[in-house]
Design a protein around this motif. Sequence first.
Motif, PDB file in Angstrom:
ATOM      1  N   GLU A 406      17.370  22.408  30.080  1.00 22.43           N
ATOM      2  CA  GLU A 406      18.285  23.317  29.956  1.00 22.43           C
ATOM      3  C   GLU A 406      19.098  23.671  31.516  1.00 22.43           C
ATOM      4  O   GLU A 406      19.854  24.387  31.520  1.00 22.43           O
ATOM      5  CB  GLU A 406      17.664  24.894  29.603  1.00 22.43           C
ATOM      6  CG  GLU A 406      17.334  24.750  28.278  1.00 22.43           C
ATOM      7  CD  GLU A 406      16.776  26.198  27.874  1.00 22.43           C
ATOM      8  OE1 GLU A 406      17.132  27.077  28.654  1.00 22.43           O
ATOM      9  OE2 GLU A 406      16.086  26.383  26.909  1.00 22.43           O
ATOM     10  N   ARG A 407      18.520  22.605  32.150  1.00 20.73           N
ATOM     11  CA  ARG A 407      19.303  22.368  33.699  1.00 20.73           C
ATOM     12  C   ARG A 407      19.151  24.042  34.277  1.00 20.73           C
ATOM     13  O   ARG A 407      20.242  24.606  34.713  1.00 20.73           O
ATOM     14  CB  ARG A 407      20.726  21.810  33.452  1.00 20.73           C
ATOM     15  CG  ARG A 407      20.691  20.401  32.870  1.00 20.73           C
ATOM     16  CD  ARG A 407      21.987  20.032  33.055  1.00 20.73           C
ATOM     17  NE  ARG A 407      22.046  18.682  32.483  1.00 20.73           N
ATOM     18  CZ  ARG A 407      23.469  18.040  32.284  1.00 20.73           C
ATOM     19  NH1 ARG A 407      24.468  18.329  32.557  1.00 20.73           N
ATOM     20  NH2 ARG A 407      23.226  16.793  31.876  1.00 20.73           N
ATOM     21  N   LEU A 408      17.925  24.543  34.520  1.00 21.20           N
ATOM     22  CA  LEU A 408      17.862  25.971  34.834  1.00 21.20           C
ATOM     23  C   LEU A 408      18.215  25.950  36.244  1.00 21.20           C
ATOM     24  O   LEU A 408      18.316  27.103  36.977  1.00 21.20           O
ATOM     25  CB  LEU A 408      16.617  26.350  34.381  1.00 21.20           C
ATOM     26  CG  LEU A 408      16.244  26.571  32.887  1.00 21.20           C
ATOM     27  CD1 LEU A 408      14.676  27.168  32.703  1.00 21.20           C
ATOM     28  CD2 LEU A 408      17.300  27.636  32.201  1.00 21.20           C
ATOM     29  N   TRP A 409      18.361  24.764  37.130  1.00 24.12           N
ATOM     30  CA  TRP A 409      18.655  24.920  38.482  1.00 24.12           C
ATOM     31  C   TRP A 409      20.264  25.328  38.638  1.00 24.12           C
ATOM     32  O   TRP A 409      20.573  25.823  39.596  1.00 24.12           O
ATOM     33  CB  TRP A 409      18.173  23.671  39.053  1.00 24.12           C
ATOM     34  CG  TRP A 409      19.157  22.423  38.496  1.00 24.12           C
ATOM     35  CD1 TRP A 409      20.416  22.114  38.945  1.00 24.12           C
ATOM     36  CD2 TRP A 409      18.599  21.572  37.573  1.00 24.12           C
ATOM     37  NE1 TRP A 409      20.924  21.043  38.125  1.00 24.12           N
ATOM     38  CE2 TRP A 409      19.922  20.470  37.219  1.00 24.12           C
ATOM     39  CE3 TRP A 409      17.727  21.371  36.778  1.00 24.12           C
ATOM     40  CZ2 TRP A 409      19.680  19.500  36.303  1.00 24.12           C
ATOM     41  CZ3 TRP A 409      17.477  20.381  35.955  1.00 24.12           C
ATOM     42  CH2 TRP A 409      18.562  19.270  35.705  1.00 24.12           C
ATOM     43  N   ARG A 410      21.063  24.997  37.660  1.00 24.28           N
ATOM     44  CA  ARG A 410      22.443  25.538  37.892  1.00 24.28           C
ATOM     45  C   ARG A 410      22.684  26.977  37.879  1.00 24.28           C
ATOM     46  O   ARG A 410      21.989  27.787  36.785  1.00 24.28           O
ATOM     47  CB  ARG A 410      23.129  24.731  36.475  1.00 24.28           C
ATOM     48  CG  ARG A 410      23.143  23.484  36.299  1.00 24.28           C
ATOM     49  CD  ARG A 410      24.116  22.776  35.221  1.00 24.28           C
ATOM     50  NE  ARG A 410      23.739  23.415  34.164  1.00 24.28           N
ATOM     51  CZ  ARG A 410      24.225  22.993  32.871  1.00 24.28           C
ATOM     52  NH1 ARG A 410      25.345  22.217  33.004  1.00 24.28           N
ATOM     53  NH2 ARG A 410      24.030  23.692  31.697  1.00 24.28           N
ATOM     54  N   LYS A 411      23.563  27.405  38.466  1.00 20.78           N
ATOM     55  CA  LYS A 411      23.826  28.800  38.479  1.00 20.78           C
ATOM     56  C   LYS A 411      24.438  29.157  37.433  1.00 20.78           C
ATOM     57  O   LYS A 411      25.518  28.504  36.591  1.00 20.78           O
ATOM     58  CB  LYS A 411      25.003  29.028  40.027  1.00 20.78           C
ATOM     59  CG  LYS A 411      24.240  28.643  41.253  1.00 20.78           C
ATOM     60  CD  LYS A 411      22.907  29.457  41.686  1.00 20.78           C
ATOM     61  CE  LYS A 411      22.490  29.043  42.704  1.00 20.78           C
ATOM     62  NZ  LYS A 411      21.306  29.767  43.204  1.00 20.78           N
ATOM     63  N   VAL A 412      24.253  30.405  36.924  1.00 26.80           N
ATOM     64  CA  VAL A 412      24.715  30.936  35.587  1.00 26.80           C
ATOM     65  C   VAL A 412      26.189  31.599  36.167  1.00 26.80           C
ATOM     66  O   VAL A 412      26.376  32.141  36.767  1.00 26.80           O
ATOM     67  CB  VAL A 412      23.920  32.108  34.980  1.00 26.80           C
ATOM     68  CG1 VAL A 412      24.791  32.792  34.041  1.00 26.80           C
ATOM     69  CG2 VAL A 412      22.640  31.790  34.384  1.00 26.80           C
ATOM     70  N   SER A 413      26.972  30.981  35.388  1.00 27.89           N
ATOM     71  CA  SER A 413      28.767  31.295  35.682  1.00 27.89           C
ATOM     72  C   SER A 413      29.122  31.769  34.281  1.00 27.89           C
ATOM     73  O   SER A 413      29.057  31.166  33.377  1.00 27.89           O
ATOM     74  CB  SER A 413      29.520  29.923  35.893  1.00 27.89           C
ATOM     75  OG  SER A 413      30.787  30.298  36.196  1.00 27.89           O
ATOM     76  N   ILE A 414      29.653  33.059  34.443  1.00 25.78           N
ATOM     77  CA  ILE A 414      30.136  33.853  33.348  1.00 25.78           C
ATOM     78  C   ILE A 414      31.520  33.210  33.137  1.00 25.78           C
ATOM     79  O   ILE A 414      32.538  33.660  33.997  1.00 25.78           O
ATOM     80  CB  ILE A 414      30.167  35.416  33.553  1.00 25.78           C
ATOM     81  CG1 ILE A 414      28.830  35.595  33.534  1.00 25.78           C
ATOM     82  CG2 ILE A 414      30.893  36.002  32.197  1.00 25.78           C
ATOM     83  CD1 ILE A 414      27.688  35.251  32.587  1.00 25.78           C
ATOM     84  N   SER A 415      32.168  32.590  32.096  1.00 28.58           N
ATOM     85  CA  SER A 415      33.619  32.031  32.061  1.00 28.58           C
ATOM     86  C   SER A 415      34.124  32.517  30.876  1.00 28.58           C
ATOM     87  O   SER A 415      34.813  33.266  30.943  1.00 28.58           O
ATOM     88  CB  SER A 415      33.408  30.507  31.891  1.00 28.58           C
ATOM     89  OG  SER A 415      32.349  30.066  31.275  1.00 28.58           O
ATOM     90  N   GLU A 416      33.888  31.876  29.602  1.00 24.47           N
ATOM     91  CA  GLU A 416      34.546  32.183  28.321  1.00 24.47           C
ATOM     92  C   GLU A 416      33.948  33.536  27.998  1.00 24.47           C
ATOM     93  O   GLU A 416      33.183  33.633  27.131  1.00 24.47           O
ATOM     94  CB  GLU A 416      34.184  31.191  27.354  1.00 24.47           C
ATOM     95  CG  GLU A 416      34.607  29.815  27.869  1.00 24.47           C
ATOM     96  CD  GLU A 416      34.540  28.715  26.692  1.00 24.47           C
ATOM     97  OE1 GLU A 416      34.252  29.358  25.702  1.00 24.47           O
ATOM     98  OE2 GLU A 416      34.649  27.432  26.976  1.00 24.47           O
ATOM     99  N   VAL A 417      34.618  34.569  28.606  1.00 23.06           N
ATOM    100  CA  VAL A 417      34.049  36.072  28.222  1.00 23.06           C
ATOM    101  C   VAL A 417      35.119  36.799  27.423  1.00 23.06           C
ATOM    102  O   VAL A 417      36.364  36.415  27.208  1.00 23.06           O
ATOM    103  CB  VAL A 417      34.060  36.719  29.694  1.00 23.06           C
ATOM    104  CG1 VAL A 417      32.879  35.842  30.387  1.00 23.06           C
ATOM    105  CG2 VAL A 417      35.408  36.800  30.142  1.00 23.06           C
ATOM    106  N   ALA A 418      34.522  37.639  26.753  1.00 23.48           N
ATOM    107  CA  ALA A 418      35.393  38.633  25.854  1.00 23.48           C
ATOM    108  C   ALA A 418      34.438  40.106  26.289  1.00 23.48           C
ATOM    109  O   ALA A 418      33.533  40.050  26.147  1.00 23.48           O
ATOM    110  CB  ALA A 418      35.327  38.376  24.599  1.00 23.48           C
ATOM    111  N   LYS A 419      35.428  41.188  26.230  1.00 25.86           N
ATOM    112  CA  LYS A 419      34.957  42.437  26.437  1.00 25.86           C
ATOM    113  C   LYS A 419      34.156  42.814  25.063  1.00 25.86           C
ATOM    114  O   LYS A 419      34.409  42.390  24.217  1.00 25.86           O
ATOM    115  CB  LYS A 419      35.976  43.494  27.011  1.00 25.86           C
ATOM    116  CG  LYS A 419      36.344  43.148  28.399  1.00 25.86           C
ATOM    117  CD  LYS A 419      37.369  44.541  28.825  1.00 25.86           C
ATOM    118  CE  LYS A 419      38.017  44.305  29.984  1.00 25.86           C
ATOM    119  NZ  LYS A 419      39.065  45.265  30.516  1.00 25.86           N
TER     120      LYS A 419
END
Length: 419
Positions: A406-419
């Motif tokens: 899962e490549r857990l070293w990558r920072k979580v980035s919230i991108s394709e978002v919807a309220k």
Amino acid sequence: MSTDPISTIVAKNLCTGCGACAGVFPSAIQMFEDPVNGRRPVVENSIRGKRAAEAAVAVCGGATGDWSDLQCQDDIDADWGPVSSVWQGWAADPEVRQSGSSGGAVTALALFALETAQADGVAHIAARPDDPRLNQAVISRDRAGLMRGTGSRYAQASPAEAIKEIAAGTDRVVFVGKPCDVASVKRVSQTQPSLGDQIPLTISIFCAGAPNLQATDRLLDRLEVPKQARLVDLRYRGNGWPGRMQATWVGEDGTEQTSEGISYAEGWGKILQSERRWRCRMCADHTGALADISVGDPWHTPPADQSEAGQSLIVARTEKGQKLIQDAIRTGVLIATPQSRDVIERAQPNLKNNHGAVWGRTLAMRAVGLPAPKTKGQRLFELWLGLSTKQKVQSVLGTWKRILRERLWRKVSISEVAK
């Protein structure tokens, strides 16, 4: 990427998505639904946003779990949090029992608090009317409102967002949520006593983790809901114990259709649980130790079939929680019989092992320099020692495999978002 502490918690995979930070600071922090990473807070990119995030750390239960203040008297309490008394039973109201995930105890107790004027409202989760794949935090003040939230919602949810509405008024509101949600609400009560007075009681459901939106979409594919259809209802449980997963939609021709449904075992076991977020897999409290009352499934007495009327395992953790349960039983709102305090382990044997595995997973994460939630006041190492040799090894090696997969070293980035 923002350097404020809430965004950092999200980036490091430590956020539970409870919504407390957004509930306390709604003008600067909002919750968004990322299809992969889950429901997560996004902080306004401004000085105001950074200051709000710095203050919001005090109410965040994601980065640190703390049992230090809990009164644990024996091994049972040390494993599960305070267990004053336990009952197995169900809501006396047949509609509440039938609609609920198990025996309808959460709804029955919340409704009892309303009807006896012990609360003016109940904060809980319900499906969004415009998109039943998603959840919204609501405050209900009558039976009809509570009934819209019956049945489990195996999807991302942020019930602590309701703090915004609670803080705007003077009503006393019972809070219902997952263990992680209750943990953050307790922090709110500690940091803002006046707001804590407005939340006289907390009820936690037992929880094994929250899948993401992609998992929900796969479930809809399995239920054969057409892509172009308008979804109007999605039931994960209820209408029996544990009930069937079933969807209702309106097709292009305007007619309403309902799927045949699939079993809980197939829906949860083969579709949804694989997409639980990593923070859920690092959870060391699946049964709501910090709540006044916890409710879960008594799987040690399973139903004969999915249409059978359900039962609930009801755990009193504080004096006020115990009083509410006892009063509900005495007045006939709940039909329940006392159980031994060690029944949780028989009812949910996998959860104790999960708590023990968290120590091994934490060791594995930190050994390669990755962050893991801090835990205080829990004997996770002792629980890990109680695992079999195979389970111990899996907790460490399995984590390293997941890190790579899962490549857990990558920072979580919230991108394709919807309220």
